[in-house]
Design an enzyme around this catalytic site. Sequence first.
Site, PDB file in Angstrom:
ATOM      1  N   LYS A  71      52.260  25.617  52.981  1.00 33.13           N
ATOM      2  CA  LYS A  71      51.167  24.709  52.634  1.00 33.13           C
ATOM      3  C   LYS A  71      50.150  24.855  53.892  1.00 33.13           C
ATOM      4  O   LYS A  71      48.932  25.144  53.874  1.00 33.13           O
ATOM      5  CB  LYS A  71      51.464  23.148  52.368  1.00 33.13           C
ATOM      6  CG  LYS A  71      52.359  23.096  51.168  1.00 33.13           C
ATOM      7  CD  LYS A  71      52.378  21.635  50.770  1.00 33.13           C
ATOM      8  CE  LYS A  71      53.205  20.815  51.682  1.00 33.13           C
ATOM      9  NZ  LYS A  71      54.609  21.184  51.756  1.00 33.13           N
ATOM     10  N   THR A  72      50.854  25.026  54.940  1.00 32.38           N
ATOM     11  CA  THR A  72      49.832  24.982  56.298  1.00 32.38           C
ATOM     12  C   THR A  72      49.361  26.341  56.411  1.00 32.38           C
ATOM     13  O   THR A  72      48.314  26.789  56.759  1.00 32.38           O
ATOM     14  CB  THR A  72      50.743  24.370  57.565  1.00 32.38           C
ATOM     15  OG1 THR A  72      51.358  23.354  57.337  1.00 32.38           O
ATOM     16  CG2 THR A  72      49.828  24.420  58.741  1.00 32.38           C
ATOM     17  N   ASP A  96      47.852  16.642  57.194  1.00 30.59           N
ATOM     18  CA  ASP A  96      49.314  17.152  56.739  1.00 30.59           C
ATOM     19  C   ASP A  96      49.857  15.623  56.389  1.00 30.59           C
ATOM     20  O   ASP A  96      49.118  14.943  56.973  1.00 30.59           O
ATOM     21  CB  ASP A  96      50.071  17.831  57.768  1.00 30.59           C
ATOM     22  CG  ASP A  96      51.394  18.445  57.263  1.00 30.59           C
ATOM     23  OD1 ASP A  96      51.390  18.448  56.117  1.00 30.59           O
ATOM     24  OD2 ASP A  96      51.822  19.298  58.110  1.00 30.59           O
ATOM     25  N   THR A 114      54.167  16.570  50.705  1.00 25.39           N
ATOM     26  CA  THR A 114      55.636  16.546  50.120  1.00 25.39           C
ATOM     27  C   THR A 114      55.792  15.487  48.986  1.00 25.39           C
ATOM     28  O   THR A 114      56.519  15.596  48.012  1.00 25.39           O
ATOM     29  CB  THR A 114      56.375  16.475  51.014  1.00 25.39           C
ATOM     30  OG1 THR A 114      56.452  15.370  51.659  1.00 25.39           O
ATOM     31  CG2 THR A 114      56.477  17.658  51.855  1.00 25.39           C
ATOM     32  N   ARG A 161      60.697  28.777  55.228  1.00 26.48           N
ATOM     33  CA  ARG A 161      61.094  28.312  56.417  1.00 26.48           C
ATOM     34  C   ARG A 161      62.546  28.431  56.803  1.00 26.48           C
ATOM     35  O   ARG A 161      63.031  28.754  57.839  1.00 26.48           O
ATOM     36  CB  ARG A 161      60.559  26.858  56.577  1.00 26.48           C
ATOM     37  CG  ARG A 161      60.777  26.228  57.964  1.00 26.48           C
ATOM     38  CD  ARG A 161      60.257  24.956  58.176  1.00 26.48           C
ATOM     39  NE  ARG A 161      58.704  24.881  58.072  1.00 26.48           N
ATOM     40  CZ  ARG A 161      58.139  23.677  57.729  1.00 26.48           C
ATOM     41  NH1 ARG A 161      58.745  22.677  57.558  1.00 26.48           N
ATOM     42  NH2 ARG A 161      56.800  23.761  57.594  1.00 26.48           N
TER      43      ARG A 161
END
Length: 351
Positions: A77-78, A122, A171, A230
Site C-alpha cells: 500500500k505504501t 498510514d 489494514t 514483504r
Amino acid sequence: MSREAKGGKNKAFLMPKPHSNQQEDRNIDSTLRPTAWDEYIGQEKIKHGLRVILDAAKKRKEAADHLLFSGPAGLGKTTLAYLVARDLGGIIRTTSGPAIEKTGDLAAILTNLTPNEILFIDEAHRINPMIEEVLYPAMEARKLHLVVGKGPSARTLSLDLPPFTLIAATTRENLLSQPLRSRFGATMRLGYYEPADIKKILERSAAILGIAADLDAVEILARASRGTPRVANRLLKRARDFAEVHGGGGPDGTAIDRTAALATLEMLEIDEAGLEPSDRRLLTTIIEKFNGGPVGINTLSAALAEDRGVIEDIYEPYLMTLGFLQRSSAGRVVLPAAYRHLKIKDRGELL
Ligand code: ADE
C-alpha cells in the site's frame, strides 16, 4: 553441507519470526520498493484503476481524488502511494493515524502542504475521532476550521487549504467511520498475490540484491510467503543467510537451492503453506479447546493471550484465504482443509 546442519536441530540459528521484524522489513522495503509502474508486479486491476484516475487528474490539471488503500499488511500500500506521488510529479508527506495526536498536529501538516501534494496517512483506522472532524472539511472543501479560544469567546477560524490528495492506508477498513470512508473518491482493496506474482517478485528482488536462487527454491519460498511481498523478501534474505552459512548450490556453493530453501523454512518453523507456529497454535487451540468452534473472538483472544487486533489483522485473513478458518456470526470455526493440513482428525473422524 551435512543433513544435520540443515535440519531443525540447529536451533542456535533461529531467526526472529517474520511478524516481529519490522525495522528490517522497512530496510528491505526501501531497497526493493518499485519506483515505476512497470516494476510493480501484480494487482493489475488496481494499477489500471489508479492510472485512469491519475491520467484524468493530470489532464484536468487538478489534484487527484482522495484515495483509500485497504488490505492486509505487507501487500504494497505504501509502495503504491509513492508510485502515485511520483506519477503526479509531486511530493509525498507521510504520517500515520496514531502519530497525529492533536488537532493542531493535523492543522500544521495541512497548512504546510504545497499545491497538489500527496498526504499519506498510514494506519488510518487509528485516526482519533476529533482529528477526523478536522479532516472532513479539509477533504471535502479544502477548508481548515480551527476553534480558537474557549467558552463563550471561542470562535471558529476558517482557512483555505491548497489542493491536495489524501491517500489513506488501512489494514482494517471496517474500523474506519462511515463519514470518513465516504469522503474518498476511490477505495482500492489489495488482495494477497498469486504464487506466480510472488515468484516474479522474488526473482526481481534476488536480481537487485545479487542473490542466486534456483527455480525450485523460488517456488518453495513463494508458496511459503503468504501471498505477501514483504514476507517473500524476508524469506529470501533468510534463505541467503542460510545458504551462505551452511552452504547451498551453484558454482560457488552459496546459491539458494531446494535443500537450502526447505531448511530455511524448517529453521523458521514455517510450513509449506506459510503457516507459522502462531497460526498453527490458533487453529489447534480452536480444535482442542473449543471443539473446532464456533468460538467468539474475545474468548479466543483470551485463550491465546494474544491481542484481538493481531488475531483479526494478521492471522485470520491468511487462514481464511487458505480456507482453513471461517468467521461466522457465532464465532470462528476451523474448516476441514485445516484438519487435513495439520493431520488432525475432525471429532474422531478420519480426514
Ligand atoms: N516489492 C513489494 N511489492 C512489490 C510488487 N508489487 N512488485 C514488485 N516488487 C515489490
